[in-house]
Scaffold this active site. Structure first.
Site, PDB file in Angstrom:
ATOM      1  CG  ASP A 153      -0.572  -0.419   2.781  1.00  0.00           C
ATOM      2  OD1 ASP A 153       0.961  -0.343   3.019  1.00  0.00           O
ATOM      3  OD2 ASP A 153      -0.961  -1.529   3.329  1.00  0.00           O
ATOM      4  CG  ASN A 202      -9.428  -1.840  12.255  1.00  0.00           C
ATOM      5  OD1 ASN A 202      -8.640  -2.500  11.896  1.00  0.00           O
ATOM      6  ND2 ASN A 202      -9.734  -0.643  11.317  1.00  0.00           N
ATOM      7  CG  HIS A 205      -6.687  -2.622   8.936  1.00  0.00           C
ATOM      8  ND1 HIS A 205      -5.962  -1.679   9.933  1.00  0.00           N
ATOM      9  CD2 HIS A 205      -5.030  -2.623   8.290  1.00  0.00           C
ATOM     10  CE1 HIS A 205      -5.317  -1.100   9.804  1.00  0.00           C
ATOM     11  NE2 HIS A 205      -4.415  -1.706   9.053  1.00  0.00           N
ATOM     12  CD  GLU A 207      -9.215   0.895   7.507  1.00  0.00           C
ATOM     13  OE1 GLU A 207      -9.379  -0.524   8.234  1.00  0.00           O
ATOM     14  OE2 GLU A 207      -8.533   1.629   7.503  1.00  0.00           O
TER      15      GLU A 207
END
Length: 242
Positions: free
Chosen positions: A67, A135, A137, A142
């Site tokens: 990313d 979370n 990810h 996400e």
């Protein structure tokens, strides 16, 4: 899925780097999927050491990063390209032309995503390293009701931005968007290495690896992959021991 726990970060880094080095030694033109953030830094440092001692060469290795932030100009110290240069590429014998990071400054981001996917389609990633977000990810995929298979633009969740704010002067400087490799591309890797450190990740990594497979915990999709090795430090492994 092979889950290993380590008493020290040094042990974890050495084993992880050893897996990378063994691959490159047997396949000098290996294709590596790389990650940023604090999780892999010690592993990269160990790979630099092995390279500088002559145990492993990156001359024919090709890399693809997961990313990149959208909107950080080239040369900004918090771009993931700068991170990779500073933490690994500048210190080993790799050809920078063989290193690939998504383009977060493209005039046409959709076209840039398509171009990255086309490059990935011509390759087969031999080993992909991943961390996990608080979370669940992986990369910047996400939690959501559905996930993208290919490279795409994502709006970063507030807790993800807060987690990354420590690298910037203030939360206001943290980008709101990123370009990320999709779940489909990640799962195409021949082998996946998930590295998790710290007690604050213990609950989510346990959920991801033992709970239901759901797009609301993107890392849980790793359960569907046939060749995953999980490296946990002592604190991250606490939920696996009763």
């Amino acid at each position: 899925m092979n889950i290993m726990t380590f008493n020290t970060n040094e042990e974890l880094d050495q084993i992880a780097a050893g897996i990378f080095a063994s691959l490159i030694q047997t396949k000098p033109s290996a294709v590596l999927g790389l990650a940023t953030g604090s999780t892999p830094i010690g592993i990269y440092q160990e790979l630099i050491r092995l390279n500088q001692k002559g145990y492993v060469s990156f001359k024919n290795v090709r890399t693809y990063n997961l990313d990149e932030y959208v909107g950080l100009p080239e040369g900004h110290k918090e771009t993931y390209r700068a991170f990779m240069d500073n933490q690994l590429f500048n210190h080993v014998d790799i050809d920078k032309a063989n290193t690939h990071v998504p383009n977060g400054m493209a005039d046409d981001l959709e076209a840039a995503c398509k171009e990255y996917d086309e490059a990935l389609a011509k390759e087969s990633i031999d080993l992909q390293i991943l961390g996990i977000g608080h979370n669940g990810h992986i990369a910047f995929n996400e939690p959501n009701s559905q996930l993208h298979a290919g490279t795409h633009i994502v709006t970063l969740k507030e807790d993800t931005r807060q987690a990354n704010a420590r690298f910037f002067n203030s939360i206001d400087e943290v980008p709101t968007h990123a370009v990320t490799m999709g779940i489909g591309s990640i799962l195409k890797a021949k082998m996946i290495m998930l590295v998790v450190r710290g007690k604050e990740k213990a609950e989510i990594v346990h959920r991801a690896l033992t709970g239901p497979v759901t797009t609301e915990v993107p890392a849980s999709l790793l359960q569907t992959h046939p060749n995953v090795v999980v490296l946990l430090d002592k604190e991250a492994s606490t939920k696996f021991h009763g």
